[in-house]
Design a protein around this motif. Structure first.
Motif, mmCIF file in Angstrom:
data_model
loop_
_atom_site.group_PDB
_atom_site.id
_atom_site.type_symbol
_atom_site.label_atom_id
_atom_site.label_comp_id
_atom_site.label_asym_id
_atom_site.label_seq_id
_atom_site.Cartn_x
_atom_site.Cartn_y
_atom_site.Cartn_z
ATOM 1 N N SER A 132 1.430 3.414 -8.408
ATOM 2 C CA SER A 132 1.652 3.733 -6.990
ATOM 3 C C SER A 132 1.910 2.471 -6.180
ATOM 4 O O SER A 132 2.740 2.479 -5.267
ATOM 5 C CB SER A 132 0.478 4.525 -6.415
ATOM 6 N N ARG A 133 1.241 1.383 -6.536
ATOM 7 C CA ARG A 133 1.487 0.113 -5.834
ATOM 8 C C ARG A 133 2.899 -0.396 -6.102
ATOM 9 O O ARG A 133 3.584 -0.864 -5.200
ATOM 10 C CB ARG A 133 0.456 -0.932 -6.247
ATOM 11 N N GLN B 68 -2.286 5.023 -12.679
ATOM 12 C CA GLN B 68 -1.672 5.572 -11.479
ATOM 13 C C GLN B 68 -1.826 4.663 -10.260
ATOM 14 O O GLN B 68 -0.952 4.630 -9.397
ATOM 15 C CB GLN B 68 -2.244 6.957 -11.176
ATOM 16 N N ILE C 115 9.545 7.404 -11.910
ATOM 17 C CA ILE C 115 8.083 7.522 -12.008
ATOM 18 C C ILE C 115 7.638 7.436 -13.463
ATOM 19 O O ILE C 115 6.669 6.732 -13.784
ATOM 20 C CB ILE C 115 7.597 8.816 -11.324
ATOM 21 N N ILE D 123 4.062 3.767 -2.933
ATOM 22 C CA ILE D 123 3.603 5.040 -2.395
ATOM 23 C C ILE D 123 2.110 5.177 -2.607
ATOM 24 O O ILE D 123 1.520 4.486 -3.438
ATOM 25 C CB ILE D 123 4.344 6.240 -3.037
ATOM 26 N N ASN D 124 1.497 6.080 -1.871
ATOM 27 C CA ASN D 124 0.074 6.351 -1.987
ATOM 28 C C ASN D 124 -0.215 6.992 -3.341
ATOM 29 O O ASN D 124 0.609 7.754 -3.859
ATOM 30 C CB ASN D 124 -0.314 7.287 -0.826
ATOM 31 N N ARG D 125 -1.385 6.735 -3.896
ATOM 32 C CA ARG D 125 -1.757 7.300 -5.198
ATOM 33 C C ARG D 125 -1.735 8.824 -5.158
ATOM 34 O O ARG D 125 -1.279 9.483 -6.094
ATOM 35 C CB ARG D 125 -3.129 6.806 -5.648
ATOM 36 N N ASN D 126 -2.203 9.413 -4.067
ATOM 37 C CA ASN D 126 -2.197 10.872 -3.956
ATOM 38 C C ASN D 126 -0.763 11.427 -3.915
ATOM 39 O O ASN D 126 -0.487 12.491 -4.459
ATOM 40 C CB ASN D 126 -2.979 11.336 -2.726
ATOM 41 N N THR D 127 0.131 10.683 -3.272
ATOM 42 C CA THR D 127 1.540 11.076 -3.253
ATOM 43 C C THR D 127 2.101 11.031 -4.659
ATOM 44 O O THR D 127 2.835 11.938 -5.080
ATOM 45 C CB THR D 127 2.348 10.161 -2.312
ATOM 46 N N LEU D 128 1.760 9.983 -5.406
ATOM 47 C CA LEU D 128 2.203 9.864 -6.790
ATOM 48 C C LEU D 128 1.703 11.045 -7.604
ATOM 49 O O LEU D 128 2.464 11.652 -8.356
ATOM 50 C CB LEU D 128 1.722 8.546 -7.411
ATOM 51 N N ARG D 129 0.436 11.385 -7.446
ATOM 52 C CA ARG D 129 -0.145 12.498 -8.195
ATOM 53 C C ARG D 129 0.567 13.811 -7.864
ATOM 54 O O ARG D 129 0.850 14.620 -8.741
ATOM 55 C CB ARG D 129 -1.639 12.606 -7.929
#
Length: 94
Positions: free
Chosen positions: A75-76, A71, A60, A80-86
């Motif tokens: 995430s792309r 982000q 990451i 993964i989803n941006r919220n998952t990354l966060r």
């Protein structure tokens, strides 16, 4: 027609070369082993989660550096989803 007697064998006799990511993972495992005193001393630890978090943190961080902190792009790339990354960034303290 091609003469097969002169062609190279279908399988190389040399062992396959390790990818860069495999080398990084092995280095991380060695660092954890050295930190904890070797695998025989790790019985009380969850090695799987420790190694995954180390590799995930490196992955990451690398992607975020490459995307200059964007982000959405990161995430792309990671799939993964941006919220998952966060959430992962928060959990891994990135």
């Amino acid at each position: 027609m091609k003469d097969i007697s002169k062609s190279s064998p279908p399988f190389s006799e040399e062992p396959p070369q390790k990818s860069d990511i495999e080398k990084v993972i092995e280095e991380r495992i060695e660092r954890v082993k050295n930190y904890m005193g070797g695998l025989s001393e790790i019985k009380g630890f969850n090695l799987y989660d420790i190694i995954l978090s180390e590799v995930e943190r490196a992955l990451i961080s690398s992607v975020l550096k490459e995307t200059r902190g964007n982000q959405i792009k990161a995430s792309r790339i990671l799939g993964i989803n941006r919220n998952t990354l966060r959430k992962k960034m928060k959990d891994l303290k990135i």
